[in-house]
Write a protein that holds these residues in place. Structure first.
Motif, PDB file in Angstrom:
ATOM      1  N   ILE A 122     -11.912  -8.583  -2.188  1.00 38.22           N
ATOM      2  CA  ILE A 122     -12.395  -7.272  -2.621  1.00 38.22           C
ATOM      3  C   ILE A 122     -12.487  -6.311  -1.443  1.00 38.22           C
ATOM      4  CG2 ILE A 122     -14.361  -6.032  -3.586  1.00 38.22           C
ATOM      5  CD1 ILE A 122     -12.789  -7.553  -5.664  1.00 38.22           C
ATOM      6  N   ILE A 123     -13.011  -6.805  -0.305  1.00 38.45           N
ATOM      7  CA  ILE A 123     -13.155  -5.959   0.882  1.00 38.45           C
ATOM      8  C   ILE A 123     -11.791  -5.475   1.366  1.00 38.45           C
ATOM      9  CG2 ILE A 123     -13.796  -5.980   3.328  1.00 38.45           C
ATOM     10  CD1 ILE A 123     -16.118  -7.825   2.587  1.00 38.45           C
ATOM     11  N   LEU A 124     -10.804  -6.378   1.386  1.00 34.78           N
ATOM     12  CA  LEU A 124      -9.469  -5.993   1.845  1.00 34.78           C
ATOM     13  C   LEU A 124      -8.834  -4.948   0.930  1.00 34.78           C
ATOM     14  CD1 LEU A 124      -8.035  -9.434   3.026  1.00 34.78           C
ATOM     15  CD2 LEU A 124      -8.427  -7.419   4.444  1.00 34.78           C
ATOM     16  N   VAL A 125      -9.017  -5.087  -0.373  1.00 30.26           N
ATOM     17  CA  VAL A 125      -8.481  -4.097  -1.307  1.00 30.26           C
ATOM     18  C   VAL A 125      -9.135  -2.737  -1.072  1.00 30.26           C
ATOM     19  CG1 VAL A 125      -8.333  -3.417  -3.735  1.00 30.26           C
ATOM     20  CG2 VAL A 125      -7.835  -5.771  -3.075  1.00 30.26           C
ATOM     21  N   ILE A 126     -10.456  -2.731  -0.909  1.00 29.06           N
ATOM     22  CA  ILE A 126     -11.169  -1.480  -0.634  1.00 29.06           C
ATOM     23  C   ILE A 126     -10.718  -0.879   0.694  1.00 29.06           C
ATOM     24  CG2 ILE A 126     -13.431  -0.475  -0.150  1.00 29.06           C
ATOM     25  CD1 ILE A 126     -14.624  -2.530  -2.084  1.00 29.06           C
TER      26      ILE A 126
END
Length: 309
Positions: free
Chosen positions: A276-280
């Protein structure tokens, strides 16, 4: 003004006079207007004093040693010529080879022509490191030339209209320009052994150059689409976490395994959060990329010619 010859120098007091004489001799035989710009990169010896004794040149003095790339950038921004010619200040790039660059550029209508030191006159260790760097460069950015580290080059001045130099980028200029659509050629040139002074290359510059190489690779592939990199890795992490989640459910419900002492659930949750962090982060980088290209003079494209009829 047809040509601007730019020479960055740092503690080259014993080399600048002869180098300047050789440049004047070569350029005077071309029957074209030219200027010579020496950029002193914060020398602590008598380099500036020696330069001030010479005529027909401009001298740029940087306040301290900012590095070869910064010195080149300063010279390029001052240059008035239609074409930029660069070479090292240590005398290892013979100015007599400049006509080769000019002829190759004219014959192939190239935007950039780089010298290729096929027979380098350098210490064994320096040649070994350089060849290793060339292999990595070919794998990561592949600019189509053999010797990107050779400072003897000719460029159309227009190549730098949307390009600022920093770090150790000077050796990757052909790769950056090729990325922008400029044509890059190459020609074999002579290389001389250093006769005075000491080499300024060391392990620190090697590491910085490698890091800049990675930066150029990233810019080449993902400058206009960072979401494809970070978002892609993030989605892969989310997929892996989903597979781990199904495995946890299978163990718990179907096999009735007690997972209270297992870290598998924590790993699943951790991988999911990382995804999720990488997508954000990819979304934010994408917005920053659009902001950069929207507000700076840099563009994701370059125009070769406009014809109106």
């Amino acid at each position: 003004m047809k040509y601007s010859v730019i020479v960055p120098v740092y503690n080259e007091q014993d080399n600048v006079k002869k180098l300047h004489q050789d440049i004047v001799t070569t350029m005077s035989g071309l029957d074209d207007d030219y200027e010579i710009i020496f950029v002193d990169d914060g020398s602590s010896d008598d380099t500036v004093t020696r330069l001030q004794e010479l005529s027909r040149l401009s001298i740029i003095q940087l306040r301290k040693n900012f590095g070869q790339t910064a010195a080149l950038d300063a010279g390029i921004k001052l240059a008035q010529g239609e074409y930029i010619i660069t070479l090292d200040g240590d005398g290892q790039n013979p100015p007599s080879e400049i006509p080769k660059l000019i002829k190759t550029r004219q014959d192939g209508d190239y935007d950039v022509v780089s010298g290729w030191r096929a027979q380098r006159q350098d210490p064994l260790m320096k040649k070994f490191v350089s060849r290793g760097a060339n292999v990595l460069r070919k794998l990561l950015i592949d600019d189509g030339i053999h010797d990107s580290g050779c400072s003897l080059k000719i460029y159309k001045k227009a190549c730098f209209d949307q390009l600022d130099l920093y770090g150790e980028m000077h050796r990757f200029i052909p790769a950056i320009l090729k990325l922008k659509g400029y044509t890059v050629g190459e020609v074999m040139v002579k290389h001389q052994a250093r006769t005075s002074g000491i080499s300024k290359y060391n392990w620190k510059r090697t590491i910085k150059g490698f890091l800049d190489m990675i930066g150029v690779w990233f810019w080449k592939k993902y400058a206009t689409r960072p979401l494809h990199l970070f978002g892609g890795i993030g989605m892969l992490a989310i997929l892996i976490s989903f597979i781990l989640f199904l495995f946890v459910v299978y163990q718990k419900i179907i096999l009735h395994i007690d997972l209270s002492n297992s870290i598998l659930t924590e790993i699943t949750f951790f991988v999911f959060i990382i995804g999720i962090i990488l997508v954000i982060f990819g979304l934010m980088s994408d917005m920053l990329s659009k902001l950069y290209f929207g507000t700076s003079k840099d563009r994701a494209y370059s125009i070769k010619k406009i014809t109106k009829k």
